[in-house]
Design a protein around this motif. Structure first.
Motif, PDB file in Angstrom:
ATOM      1  N   ALA A 379      77.010  -9.221  98.111  1.00 29.10           N
ATOM      2  CA  ALA A 379      76.363  -9.234  96.794  1.00 29.10           C
ATOM      3  C   ALA A 379      75.757 -10.603  96.516  1.00 29.10           C
ATOM      4  CB  ALA A 379      77.386  -8.880  95.719  1.00 29.10           C
ATOM      5  N   MET A 380      76.487 -11.661  96.904  1.00 26.08           N
ATOM      6  CA  MET A 380      75.971 -13.018  96.698  1.00 26.08           C
ATOM      7  C   MET A 380      74.710 -13.248  97.517  1.00 26.08           C
ATOM      8  SD  MET A 380      79.472 -15.170  96.729  1.00 26.08           S
ATOM      9  CE  MET A 380      78.949 -16.837  96.459  1.00 26.08           C
ATOM     10  N   GLN A 381      74.707 -12.703  98.714  1.00 29.41           N
ATOM     11  CA  GLN A 381      73.532 -12.869  99.583  1.00 29.41           C
ATOM     12  C   GLN A 381      72.314 -12.178  98.977  1.00 29.41           C
ATOM     13  OE1 GLN A 381      72.454 -14.399 102.120  1.00 29.41           O
ATOM     14  NE2 GLN A 381      70.691 -13.139 102.616  1.00 29.41           N
ATOM     15  N   VAL A 382      72.533 -10.942  98.470  1.00 24.97           N
ATOM     16  CA  VAL A 382      71.420 -10.197  97.869  1.00 24.97           C
ATOM     17  C   VAL A 382      70.943 -10.891  96.595  1.00 24.97           C
ATOM     18  CG1 VAL A 382      70.763  -8.010  96.825  1.00 24.97           C
ATOM     19  CG2 VAL A 382      72.113  -8.017  98.898  1.00 24.97           C
ATOM     20  N   ALA A 383      71.891 -11.554  95.897  1.00 22.85           N
ATOM     21  CA  ALA A 383      71.512 -12.277  94.683  1.00 22.85           C
ATOM     22  C   ALA A 383      70.801 -13.589  95.017  1.00 22.85           C
ATOM     23  CB  ALA A 383      72.739 -12.561  93.840  1.00 22.85           C
ATOM     24  N   GLY A 384      70.763 -13.959  96.301  1.00 23.26           N
ATOM     25  CA  GLY A 384      70.047 -15.179  96.695  1.00 23.26           C
ATOM     26  C   GLY A 384      70.834 -16.446  96.461  1.00 23.26           C
ATOM     27  N   LEU A 385      72.145 -16.310  96.155  1.00 20.37           N
ATOM     28  CA  LEU A 385      72.930 -17.518  95.868  1.00 20.37           C
ATOM     29  C   LEU A 385      73.214 -18.327  97.129  1.00 20.37           C
ATOM     30  CD1 LEU A 385      75.441 -16.123  93.267  1.00 20.37           C
ATOM     31  CD2 LEU A 385      73.744 -17.877  92.890  1.00 20.37           C
ATOM     32  N   LEU A 386      73.190 -17.649  98.294  1.00 24.10           N
ATOM     33  CA  LEU A 386      73.541 -18.345  99.538  1.00 24.10           C
ATOM     34  C   LEU A 386      72.317 -18.928 100.236  1.00 24.10           C
ATOM     35  CD1 LEU A 386      76.173 -15.813 100.868  1.00 24.10           C
ATOM     36  CD2 LEU A 386      76.551 -17.935  99.676  1.00 24.10           C
ATOM     37  N   THR A 387      71.132 -18.698  99.674  1.00 23.45           N
ATOM     38  CA  THR A 387      69.929 -19.238 100.292  1.00 23.45           C
ATOM     39  C   THR A 387      69.715 -20.665  99.812  1.00 23.45           C
ATOM     40  OG1 THR A 387      69.026 -17.038 100.031  1.00 23.45           O
ATOM     41  CG2 THR A 387      67.513 -18.753 100.751  1.00 23.45           C
TER      42      THR A 387
ATOM     43  N   LYS B  42      62.809 -11.712 100.415  1.00 23.16           N
ATOM     44  CA  LYS B  42      62.792 -10.714  99.340  1.00 23.16           C
ATOM     45  C   LYS B  42      63.178 -11.365  98.015  1.00 23.16           C
ATOM     46  CE  LYS B  42      62.982  -6.649 101.958  1.00 23.16           C
ATOM     47  NZ  LYS B  42      63.694  -6.655 103.216  1.00 23.16           N
ATOM     48  N   ASN B  43      62.757 -10.762  96.921  1.00 19.91           N
ATOM     49  CA  ASN B  43      63.138 -11.281  95.613  1.00 19.91           C
ATOM     50  C   ASN B  43      64.614 -11.006  95.371  1.00 19.91           C
ATOM     51  OD1 ASN B  43      60.699 -12.357  94.854  1.00 19.91           O
ATOM     52  ND2 ASN B  43      59.950 -10.388  94.147  1.00 19.91           N
ATOM     53  N   PRO B  44      65.308 -11.947  94.732  1.00 18.24           N
ATOM     54  CA  PRO B  44      66.755 -11.756  94.542  1.00 18.24           C
ATOM     55  C   PRO B  44      67.059 -10.693  93.490  1.00 18.24           C
ATOM     56  CG  PRO B  44      66.026 -13.752  93.446  1.00 18.24           C
ATOM     57  CD  PRO B  44      64.841 -13.235  94.206  1.00 18.24           C
ATOM     58  N   ILE B  45      68.179 -10.003  93.690  1.00 15.46           N
ATOM     59  CA  ILE B  45      68.665  -9.037  92.688  1.00 15.46           C
ATOM     60  C   ILE B  45      69.994  -9.593  92.233  1.00 15.46           C
ATOM     61  CG2 ILE B  45      69.343  -6.655  92.283  1.00 15.46           C
ATOM     62  CD1 ILE B  45      67.567  -6.028  94.798  1.00 15.46           C
ATOM     63  N   PHE B  46      69.995 -10.293  91.098  1.00 11.17           N
ATOM     64  CA  PHE B  46      71.176 -11.081  90.744  1.00 11.17           C
ATOM     65  C   PHE B  46      71.885 -10.554  89.510  1.00 11.17           C
ATOM     66  CE2 PHE B  46      67.311 -12.946  89.112  1.00 11.17           C
ATOM     67  CZ  PHE B  46      67.586 -13.078  87.770  1.00 11.17           C
ATOM     68  N   ARG B  47      71.297  -9.559  88.823  1.00  9.58           N
ATOM     69  CA  ARG B  47      71.973  -9.069  87.622  1.00  9.58           C
ATOM     70  C   ARG B  47      72.968  -7.987  87.997  1.00  9.58           C
ATOM     71  NH1 ARG B  47      67.960  -7.791  83.069  1.00  9.58           N
ATOM     72  NH2 ARG B  47      69.808  -8.144  81.821  1.00  9.58           N
ATOM     73  N   LYS B  48      74.106  -8.024  87.311  1.00 10.49           N
ATOM     74  CA  LYS B  48      75.224  -7.156  87.698  1.00 10.49           C
ATOM     75  C   LYS B  48      74.849  -5.677  87.612  1.00 10.49           C
ATOM     76  CE  LYS B  48      78.554  -9.600  89.123  1.00 10.49           C
ATOM     77  NZ  LYS B  48      79.208  -9.345  90.401  1.00 10.49           N
ATOM     78  N   GLU B  49      74.085  -5.301  86.571  1.00 10.27           N
ATOM     79  CA  GLU B  49      73.788  -3.868  86.404  1.00 10.27           C
ATOM     80  C   GLU B  49      72.838  -3.382  87.500  1.00 10.27           C
ATOM     81  OE1 GLU B  49      73.527  -6.200  84.075  1.00 10.27           O
ATOM     82  OE2 GLU B  49      71.668  -6.080  82.911  1.00 10.27           O
ATOM     83  N   ALA B  64      71.601  -7.061 102.657  1.00 12.12           N
ATOM     84  CA  ALA B  64      72.231  -8.366 102.873  1.00 12.12           C
ATOM     85  C   ALA B  64      71.816  -9.012 104.187  1.00 12.12           C
ATOM     86  CB  ALA B  64      73.746  -8.215 102.833  1.00 12.12           C
ATOM     87  N   ILE B  65      71.228  -8.223 105.096  1.00 13.26           N
ATOM     88  CA  ILE B  65      70.816  -8.800 106.387  1.00 13.26           C
ATOM     89  C   ILE B  65      69.569  -9.651 106.218  1.00 13.26           C
ATOM     90  CG2 ILE B  65      70.340  -8.251 108.795  1.00 13.26           C
ATOM     91  CD1 ILE B  65      71.356  -5.390 108.092  1.00 13.26           C
ATOM     92  N   SER B  66      68.676  -9.206 105.336  1.00 19.51           N
ATOM     93  CA  SER B  66      67.372  -9.870 105.261  1.00 19.51           C
ATOM     94  C   SER B  66      67.453 -11.118 104.372  1.00 19.51           C
ATOM     95  CB  SER B  66      66.347  -8.898 104.705  1.00 19.51           C
ATOM     96  OG  SER B  66      66.803  -8.381 103.490  1.00 19.51           O
ATOM     97  N   PRO B  67      66.588 -12.091 104.630  1.00 19.09           N
ATOM     98  CA  PRO B  67      66.590 -13.306 103.816  1.00 19.09           C
ATOM     99  C   PRO B  67      66.088 -13.050 102.401  1.00 19.09           C
ATOM    100  CG  PRO B  67      64.865 -13.398 105.485  1.00 19.09           C
ATOM    101  CD  PRO B  67      65.644 -12.155 105.745  1.00 19.09           C
ATOM    102  N   VAL B  68      66.690 -13.742 101.448  1.00 17.78           N
ATOM    103  CA  VAL B  68      66.395 -13.524 100.028  1.00 17.78           C
ATOM    104  C   VAL B  68      66.078 -14.873  99.392  1.00 17.78           C
ATOM    105  CG1 VAL B  68      67.311 -12.646  97.871  1.00 17.78           C
ATOM    106  CG2 VAL B  68      68.015 -11.604  99.999  1.00 17.78           C
ATOM    107  N   LYS B  69      65.105 -14.893  98.492  1.00 21.55           N
ATOM    108  CA  LYS B  69      64.789 -16.125  97.763  1.00 21.55           C
ATOM    109  C   LYS B  69      65.928 -16.454  96.814  1.00 21.55           C
ATOM    110  CE  LYS B  69      59.986 -14.910  97.411  1.00 21.55           C
ATOM    111  NZ  LYS B  69      59.029 -14.360  96.468  1.00 21.55           N
ATOM    112  N   PRO B  70      66.175 -17.721  96.542  1.00 24.75           N
ATOM    113  CA  PRO B  70      67.179 -18.048  95.528  1.00 24.75           C
ATOM    114  C   PRO B  70      66.638 -17.754  94.140  1.00 24.75           C
ATOM    115  CG  PRO B  70      66.207 -20.041  96.408  1.00 24.75           C
ATOM    116  CD  PRO B  70      65.614 -18.907  97.181  1.00 24.75           C
ATOM    117  N   PRO B  71      67.529 -17.405  93.185  1.00 23.32           N
ATOM    118  CA  PRO B  71      67.048 -17.150  91.826  1.00 23.32           C
ATOM    119  C   PRO B  71      66.465 -18.420  91.210  1.00 23.32           C
ATOM    120  CG  PRO B  71      69.354 -16.526  92.068  1.00 23.32           C
ATOM    121  CD  PRO B  71      68.957 -17.207  93.315  1.00 23.32           C
ATOM    122  N   GLY B  72      65.555 -18.265  90.266  1.00 25.37           N
ATOM    123  CA  GLY B  72      64.900 -19.414  89.646  1.00 25.37           C
ATOM    124  C   GLY B  72      65.853 -20.228  88.784  1.00 25.37           C
TER     125      GLY B  72
END
Lengths: 412, 236
Positions: A379-387, B42-49, B64-72
């Motif tokens: 979940a952290m990875q998808v949220a971009g926290l680990l990048t 990919k754009n991050p999906i950081f909101r819980k819902e 989770a395999i692919s690289p994701v941008k960090p949230p702003g």
């Protein structure tokens, strides 16, 4: 050219080593022998028809016309000359490279037999320390096949007739690729029709997972095809391949598709769980060094049984005056639900509040990997926290007011 | 050393001419480091819902395999985070002073809250009390929704005359216009009144479907209705 001159220092070394290792005559004879052998080869190939002298049909054969030498086209002649020259050049480069490598190994006091390219790079970095900013301009010693790109073999026979059926497109390999892709698309359509006619359902497990890879870039594709292509052609390549991938049975062409994709290895360590260390009280802690963001850098320590205390440069969260930075620091803690379970100690310097809070955010997220479970890690990875955010301020360019901004256009 | 270098460069020159020489890993890079992320991030999906939705359809581990941008820098997964408020702050911001913009918007929300609480306590019956929205973010959402235009007028030149042609509007553009009109109406104020105060009034008016901004939207709709005869110029 530039690259080559950079390696000239190394080639000097190889020359010296070469003089010591072999007498000059022996070396030259080695090359000449090789090259004549090659020419003979070509010659034999061109006069294949006349070579079978012990044939039963000898008497019936019109030897007069056959033995007349097949006419070699001018293009072929020129090609053979160029190929010979190139072959000799590459052989010489290869030889010099090997000698240079051995010499380098001796200089570094290592075994020449087990001296790999990695060791070579390390040695060059040690012997020729360079302050040049761009890594591409620093001295290097690479195998010649990497420095000099691959060249095409003859695309036509002695009479000047092309081997490839798309020779006259000018870019046979590229158009063959499009042709193959289109053929695959047609085959898949046919297969789909067949499945529908049989009233079968598609296999849900067999599908193509393209999340972890991207299409080859234009440069990579050019290198693979040994042909220069323009932007429009590259777009066409992507278009046709995307169409192929979008088909429901595209997994049947997996091999063909994967040949033109490159796997992404940027996230190698993000999903690994490092072991925490323990202090004298039996308290687990993880320290992340080199937390970077913009101009800020620092280290973040996370102690596991904790009460949610955050210490930044000796102060608490009020070290940051604006709300946004404070929110950024607690973002990973809130996301993982660990805000009252761990203590955070951060030392940070350089940059402004935004950069510093971003660096701490990454440090906390990176350290928390040891204290969360696998699903939370994903979940952290998808949220971009680990990048890691490696972006920097872009420099101002001369002749314009900013990094990208151009002066107002005036006719005169 | 020099002689060898010359000799070498001579050799390379001949090869250059012969083989259209292009080194395999020459890179054309103007900056010391990249100033943005490559396309495949990919754009991050950081909101819980939003993440809960992904977990439901079992997509999370695949992504989770692919690289994701960090949230702003202004994005968090906190319950107080609202993308619309974030957008509004960015529109209020001038010359990159985000902290000030955020303060102003928060102050406006405080004013909205104060006014609504006052109304709540002044309301006589329980029904009237239940009708009053106390959350300023809900009021903002309501206001923006009421200000969004459904159509826009495009200037299209036909036969030397520019016609104002009614056309459908995208979601993004209507959101932009709603925020812009709200801020335009707010800045059209007397100097003695401060931004948070005026903005709070505008928000409450718009949420109530009255006021300058809603009138502006209705004017636009009326104009579109009047110009419906030109609608065919969009494609003719």
């Amino acid at each position: 050219m530039k690259m080559y001159l950079n390696s000239s220092k190394m080639l000097l070394l190889t020359r010296i080593a070469l003089k010591h290792a072999f007498p000059k005559t022996g070396l030259s004879s080695y090359f000449t022998k090789k090259s004549t052998f090659r020419i003979q080869n070509v010659y034999m190939y061109s006069s294949k028809a006349s070579s079978s002298t012990e044939n039963v049909y000898n008497n019936f054969t019109d030897w007069e016309t056959l033995s007349r030498k097949k006419k070699v086209s001018k293009a072929m002649k020129a090609y053979l000359e160029r190929a010979k020259e190139h072959d000799e050049f590459m052989k010489r480069q290869q030889f010099e490279f090997n000698i240079g490598k051995r010499h380098l190994a001796n200089m570094m006091g290592e075994d020449p037999e087990t001296f790999t390219q990695k060791d070579v790079d390390r040695a060059i970095e040690y012997l020729f320390p360079s302050g040049i900013y761009d890594p591409a301009a620093r001295p290097l010693m690479k195998p010649p096949e990497e420095v000099f790109p691959a060249r095409k073999a003859a695309e036509f026979d002695e009479a000047g007739r092309p081997h490839h059926f798309l020779f006259y497109t000018g870019k046979p390999n590229f158009f063959k690729l499009l042709y193959d892709a289109a053929e695959n698309i047609q085959l898949l359509h046919k297969y789909e029709d067949k499945v529908i006619r049989k009233k079968e359902t598609p296999d849900p497990n067999a599908s193509l997972d393209l999340n972890a890879s991207v299409w080859l870039t234009k440069d990579q594709l050019e290198q693979m095809l040994v042909e220069a292509i323009n932007d429009l052609e590259y777009d066409n390549f992507k278009l046709v391949m995307d169409r192929l991938v979008s088909l429901p049975y595209s997994y049947r062409c997996k091999e063909f598709i994967e040949k033109y994709r490159k796997t992404l290895s940027t996230q190698r360590f993000a999903l690994e769980i490092p072991k925490p260390s323990y202090d004298e009280n039996g308290c687990a802690f993880v320290t992340t060094y080199e937390c970077l963001r913009k101009k800020a850098r620092g280290d973040v320590t996370i102690k596991c049984p904790g009460s949610g205390k955050i210490t930044i440069n000796g102060q608490d969260l009020t070290y940051f005056e604006d709300t946004q930075s404070r929110e950024q620091v607690i973002f990973p803690l809130i996301f993982t639900g660990m805000e009252n379970k761990v203590d955070v100690v951060a030392n940070i310097e350089g940059g402004g509040p935004s950069g510093q809070s971003g660096a701490i955010r990454w440090g906390i997220a990176w350290g928390l990997r040891s204290f969360v479970d696998k699903s939370m890690l994903e979940a952290m990875q998808v949220a971009g926290l680990l990048t890691r955010d490696h972006r920097r301020r872009e420099r101002k360019k001369p002749g314009q007011p900013g990094a990208r901004k151009k002066p107002t256009w005036k006719k005169r | 050393m020099n002689s060898i270098r010359y000799k070498l460069s001579g050799v390379t020159c001949s090869v250059l001419q012969a083989a259209n020489f292009r080194p395999a890993y020459i890179q054309c890079r103007l900056y010391s480091g990249p100033t943005s992320f490559p396309d495949f991030f990919k754009n991050p999906i950081f909101r819980k819902e939003e993440q809960a939705k992904l977990i439901e359809i079992n997509e999370l581990s695949k992504l989770a395999i692919s690289p994701v941008k960090p949230p702003g820098v202004s994005e968090t997964s906190s319950v107080y985070y609202d993308p619309l408020v974030n957008k509004l702050i960015n529109h209020v911001m001038k010359m990159g002073k985000k902290q000030l913009a955020r303060e102003l918007v928060e102050k406006a929300f405080e004013n909205v809250k104060r006014i609504q609480i006052e109304r709540y306590h002044l309301a006589s019956s329980a029904e009237a009390k239940a009708k009053i929205i106390l959350n300023p973010k809900d009021i903002l959402h309501q206001a923006i929704e009421n200000c969004r235009p459904l159509l826009q007028l495009l200037p299209i030149k036909r036969g030397g005359i520019v016609y104002q042609v009614p056309a459908p509007i995208t979601e993004k553009r209507s959101l932009f216009l709603a925020i812009k009109w709200l801020l335009d109406a707010t800045n059209d104020k007397e100097r003695t009144i401060h931004f948070p105060q005026q903005f709070a009034w505008e928000l409450l008016d718009a949420a109530n479907n009255t006021g300058k901004v809603v009138k502006r939207k209705q004017d636009l709709h009326r104009q579109c209705e009047a110009n419906r005869a030109y609608a065919h110029y969009r494609w003719q």
